[in-house]
Design a protein around this motif. Sequence first.
Motif, PDB file in Angstrom:
ATOM      1  N   GLY A 209       0.804  -1.215   0.000  1.00  0.00           N
ATOM      2  CA  GLY A 209       0.000   0.000   0.000  1.00  0.00           C
ATOM      3  C   GLY A 209       0.839   1.268   0.000  1.00  0.00           C
ATOM      4  N   ASP A 210       0.150   2.397  -0.220  1.00  0.00           N
ATOM      5  CA  ASP A 210       0.823   3.693  -0.364  1.00  0.00           C
ATOM      6  C   ASP A 210       1.402   4.229   0.937  1.00  0.00           C
ATOM      7  N   HIS A 211       0.952   3.718   2.081  1.00  0.00           N
ATOM      8  CA  HIS A 211       1.392   4.298   3.350  1.00  0.00           C
ATOM      9  C   HIS A 211       2.584   3.571   3.957  1.00  0.00           C
ATOM     10  N   PHE A 212       3.069   2.545   3.282  1.00  0.00           N
ATOM     11  CA  PHE A 212       4.335   1.932   3.695  1.00  0.00           C
ATOM     12  C   PHE A 212       5.398   2.440   2.727  1.00  0.00           C
ATOM     13  N   LEU A 213       6.271   3.316   3.224  1.00  0.00           N
ATOM     14  CA  LEU A 213       7.209   4.040   2.366  1.00  0.00           C
ATOM     15  C   LEU A 213       8.230   3.117   1.718  1.00  0.00           C
ATOM     16  N   GLY A 214       8.824   2.222   2.499  1.00  0.00           N
ATOM     17  CA  GLY A 214       9.871   1.329   1.987  1.00  0.00           C
ATOM     18  C   GLY A 214      10.833   0.949   3.088  1.00  0.00           C
ATOM     19  N   GLY A 215      12.049   1.490   3.043  1.00  0.00           N
ATOM     20  CA  GLY A 215      13.056   1.151   4.045  1.00  0.00           C
ATOM     21  C   GLY A 215      13.989   2.317   4.290  1.00  0.00           C
ATOM     22  N   ALA A 216      14.984   2.071   5.132  1.00  0.00           N
ATOM     23  CA  ALA A 216      15.911   3.141   5.513  1.00  0.00           C
ATOM     24  C   ALA A 216      17.349   2.682   5.314  1.00  0.00           C
ATOM     25  N   TRP A 217      18.213   3.643   4.924  1.00  0.00           N
ATOM     26  CA  TRP A 217      19.613   3.377   4.579  1.00  0.00           C
ATOM     27  C   TRP A 217      20.551   3.860   5.675  1.00  0.00           C
ATOM     28  N   LYS A 218      21.546   3.061   5.919  1.00  0.00           N
ATOM     29  CA  LYS A 218      22.635   3.413   6.830  1.00  0.00           C
ATOM     30  C   LYS A 218      23.831   2.552   6.465  1.00  0.00           C
ATOM     31  N   SER A 219      25.020   3.039   6.765  1.00  0.00           N
ATOM     32  CA  SER A 219      26.233   2.272   6.486  1.00  0.00           C
ATOM     33  C   SER A 219      26.354   1.139   7.496  1.00  0.00           C
ATOM     34  N   LEU A 220      25.782   0.004   7.121  1.00  0.00           N
ATOM     35  CA  LEU A 220      25.770  -1.173   7.997  1.00  0.00           C
ATOM     36  C   LEU A 220      25.501  -2.384   7.115  1.00  0.00           C
ATOM     37  N   PRO A 221      26.392  -3.364   7.099  1.00  0.00           N
ATOM     38  CA  PRO A 221      27.656  -3.465   7.825  1.00  0.00           C
ATOM     39  C   PRO A 221      28.736  -2.600   7.169  1.00  0.00           C
ATOM     40  N   ALA A 222      29.907  -2.590   7.809  1.00  0.00           N
ATOM     41  CA  ALA A 222      31.041  -1.833   7.279  1.00  0.00           C
ATOM     42  C   ALA A 222      32.039  -2.790   6.642  1.00  0.00           C
ATOM     43  N   ASP A 223      32.551  -2.386   5.478  1.00  0.00           N
ATOM     44  CA  ASP A 223      33.493  -3.227   4.738  1.00  0.00           C
ATOM     45  C   ASP A 223      34.432  -2.288   3.982  1.00  0.00           C
TER      46      ASP A 223
ATOM     47  N   LEU B 134      18.471  -3.817  -1.464  1.00  0.00           N
ATOM     48  CA  LEU B 134      17.030  -3.846  -1.202  1.00  0.00           C
ATOM     49  C   LEU B 134      16.292  -2.855  -2.095  1.00  0.00           C
ATOM     50  N   MET B 135      16.851  -1.668  -2.248  1.00  0.00           N
ATOM     51  CA  MET B 135      16.216  -0.648  -3.089  1.00  0.00           C
ATOM     52  C   MET B 135      16.019  -1.166  -4.510  1.00  0.00           C
ATOM     53  N   ASP B 136      17.045  -1.819  -5.039  1.00  0.00           N
ATOM     54  CA  ASP B 136      16.955  -2.369  -6.393  1.00  0.00           C
ATOM     55  C   ASP B 136      15.972  -3.537  -6.443  1.00  0.00           C
ATOM     56  N   ASP B 137      15.959  -4.352  -5.392  1.00  0.00           N
ATOM     57  CA  ASP B 137      15.004  -5.459  -5.354  1.00  0.00           C
ATOM     58  C   ASP B 137      13.569  -4.933  -5.350  1.00  0.00           C
ATOM     59  N   MET B 138      13.304  -3.939  -4.507  1.00  0.00           N
ATOM     60  CA  MET B 138      11.946  -3.395  -4.438  1.00  0.00           C
ATOM     61  C   MET B 138      11.530  -2.791  -5.775  1.00  0.00           C
ATOM     62  N   ASN B 139      12.472  -2.141  -6.455  1.00  0.00           N
ATOM     63  CA  ASN B 139      12.173  -1.604  -7.783  1.00  0.00           C
ATOM     64  C   ASN B 139      11.835  -2.729  -8.760  1.00  0.00           C
ATOM     65  N   ASN B 140      12.590  -3.800  -8.705  1.00  0.00           N
ATOM     66  CA  ASN B 140      12.312  -4.934  -9.599  1.00  0.00           C
ATOM     67  C   ASN B 140      11.059  -5.707  -9.195  1.00  0.00           C
ATOM     68  N   TRP B 141      10.624  -5.570  -7.925  1.00  0.00           N
ATOM     69  CA  TRP B 141       9.343  -6.153  -7.538  1.00  0.00           C
ATOM     70  C   TRP B 141       8.168  -5.382  -8.149  1.00  0.00           C
ATOM     71  N   GLY B 142       8.462  -4.216  -8.726  1.00  0.00           N
ATOM     72  CA  GLY B 142       7.416  -3.399  -9.322  1.00  0.00           C
ATOM     73  C   GLY B 142       6.736  -2.459  -8.353  1.00  0.00           C
ATOM     74  N   LEU B 143       7.347  -2.270  -7.179  1.00  0.00           N
ATOM     75  CA  LEU B 143       6.766  -1.406  -6.152  1.00  0.00           C
ATOM     76  C   LEU B 143       7.461  -0.057  -6.146  1.00  0.00           C
TER      77      LEU B 143
END
Length: 692
Positions: A498-512, A525-534
């Motif tokens: 639905g429209d009221h679940f924005l997606g997710g949040a980014w942070k540098s974790l883990p560190a490499d 995850l961002m790319d996966d969600m885009n490919n899910w069509g959402l």
Amino acid sequence: MKQLLLAILLLNVIVTRAQVPVDLTQFNKTNGADVQVKANLLSVQWPAGGNSKARLLLNMGNEAPLFQSIALNNGNGWKETGSNIDPMFVLTVGKRDLVSQNGWNIFFDKVPLKPHASYRTELHKTTAAAVSEGAHTIIRIGAVTAPGFSGTLEITLYHGSPLFNVAAVISTATDSTAILYDAGLVGTTPAWQHIAWSNTGDSLQKADVHASDTSTNLAVKYRTIIGETTEGSLAVFPAPHQYFYPLDEAFNLRFTWYGTQYRNLLNGYGIGIRQELEGDHRFVPWFNAPPHTAQRLNFFCLASTGTATQLLSAVKAFTHEDRYPSLPGYKTMSSHFHNEFVTRVVMAGKPVPAVPGFVKVFKRTGIDIVHLAEFHGTGHPTGPDSLRLQELHHLFEQCQRLSSPGFLLLPGEEPNQFLGGHWLAFFPRPVYWVMSRKPGVPLVSNDAVYGKVYHTGNAADMEQLLQTENGLAWTAHPRTKGSTGFPDAYKNEPFFTGDHFLGGAWKSLPADLSQPRLGKRVFDLMDDMNNWGLHKKILAEADLFTIEPENEMYAHLNVNYLQLKSLPRFTGGWQPVLDVLQKGHFFSTTGEIVLPAFSINHTGAGDTLALPANGKTTVTAHIRWTFPLQFAEIISGDGKQVYRERITLNQTHAFGDQTFQWPVSLAGRKWARLEVWDVAVNGAFTQTVYLR
């Protein structure tokens, strides 16, 4: 036997004194740098901005310090800022838990409580090469070794600035490895007359140098330690974000050092950067070091013919003095803070300051909008109602009191109820809600004191609440910590699609330290969600607890630039903030790179572009930066695969402002987005442009 021993000794002398071969086949003499080799002395000059030149004299003899001289020439002769010093590294190797949770994406690891060991890396000057890459000159010297690790030393010179990076680029074949490193410049005798730094109160401090000074660890501001000579100064500092692996707390753990015999591992007097092995004594994951990955143990140096005061100002410019710069048409927002001011101060009966320290930190850092995540373990989200509603009332009251025309402190929470994993809730106005609903209790009721009150008991109730109050939710720290396995596990649920679940949040974790970008976990995850069509969004989150002026806040922070011309007032609600997030009209950054404008065929992030029949597009990006840029990447997908087009930007100098245009074929693609990264692995990223 005596003759054999003499022969071996003679051979060792010959090897030690033999001239190290220097490979210049990949060095471009026309790029502004100059490399000269005379016996075992390698002289490298590069343009340092204006009419200035910088020079390293590298002694390739194995018994001599590598940096024979570090000098600048502003037109009045060479001025030395350091001499007869070696770059040195302390590598600490521990064990990564790859079994109990989520492999290399783990956060809940306590590496220092398991067996670990620290080693000084060794530099064996057997080979050398000078390589030209755009406006960078790279000197590679082999080999660097430590138990279980091997690689090379890389010195990268950035044309247009007296800035250079020193890195031990090493790898291991051992699996399940976690690492930390300390580093610095060390000489048998002190190379400077004074040491300088800024204390956490932002006041410059100085100490006279004595060869017998015991090594001292310092809590500083701006992560910088400076050595000062009679002719100039030399600053040593880490990458401002990459060096700081994720922790719950942004405590200032004395990240610099100076003096003699650092950790009884580095022989001589030096200055440098360091990590506290025990971290914040909570979960301490250190850095990932997967097998056969090139881990860059690195630090930056900036030289100056001026004083330490002048040089510190130059270092501070790379992070805008640890402040997010204002940008016309944008307001800055940072999210996910467990400061717990309400429960620990207000409701604990302690004196309530007129302006708490955490508010001063946010304002000083240039953050216009702060989205809190209160009551995460300290409150009563599920009731009883009497306590829950009182906590919310105090939260709303304090947020309103501490907001002003130029600053919004907004209520928010990180619930662990109903949906799976952890998630953040964000409403456009104060909303009273209790995260439990007993049989017979309506979803909405009226309280004589607080007015409308919601009781939610499951995902459907939560979805209804978000829809009714026009709120947003998103997955906190997706695919790690308490959200391991999420949002993947609920990607088909109505509340998520639905429209009221924005997606997710980014942070540098883990560190490499082998990665050219921070936070790969969330970009995947961002790319996966885009490919899910959402049409989901990813905003930057800090996920920190204590917020105090003496903390090392900037290293652990990130920010979102929202397309807002003005800040809404708290009393009228802040719906425009949520609207911008929902539309994807924002970009996120560590702070050193900002993106005032981005479009694909004149269509901005969050919007939908009708592709031409041939799929040809022009990606336009207005970029401002401090550290020299490294690359931009246009990421796109067709619903199944992810495609990457990398644009090398190593021709840029420090401190630039330029609009780039890149022709890109996006035929058959359904979405595209942009990332930009610099030489210190600071970055910025846009939201997605959707294609049809």
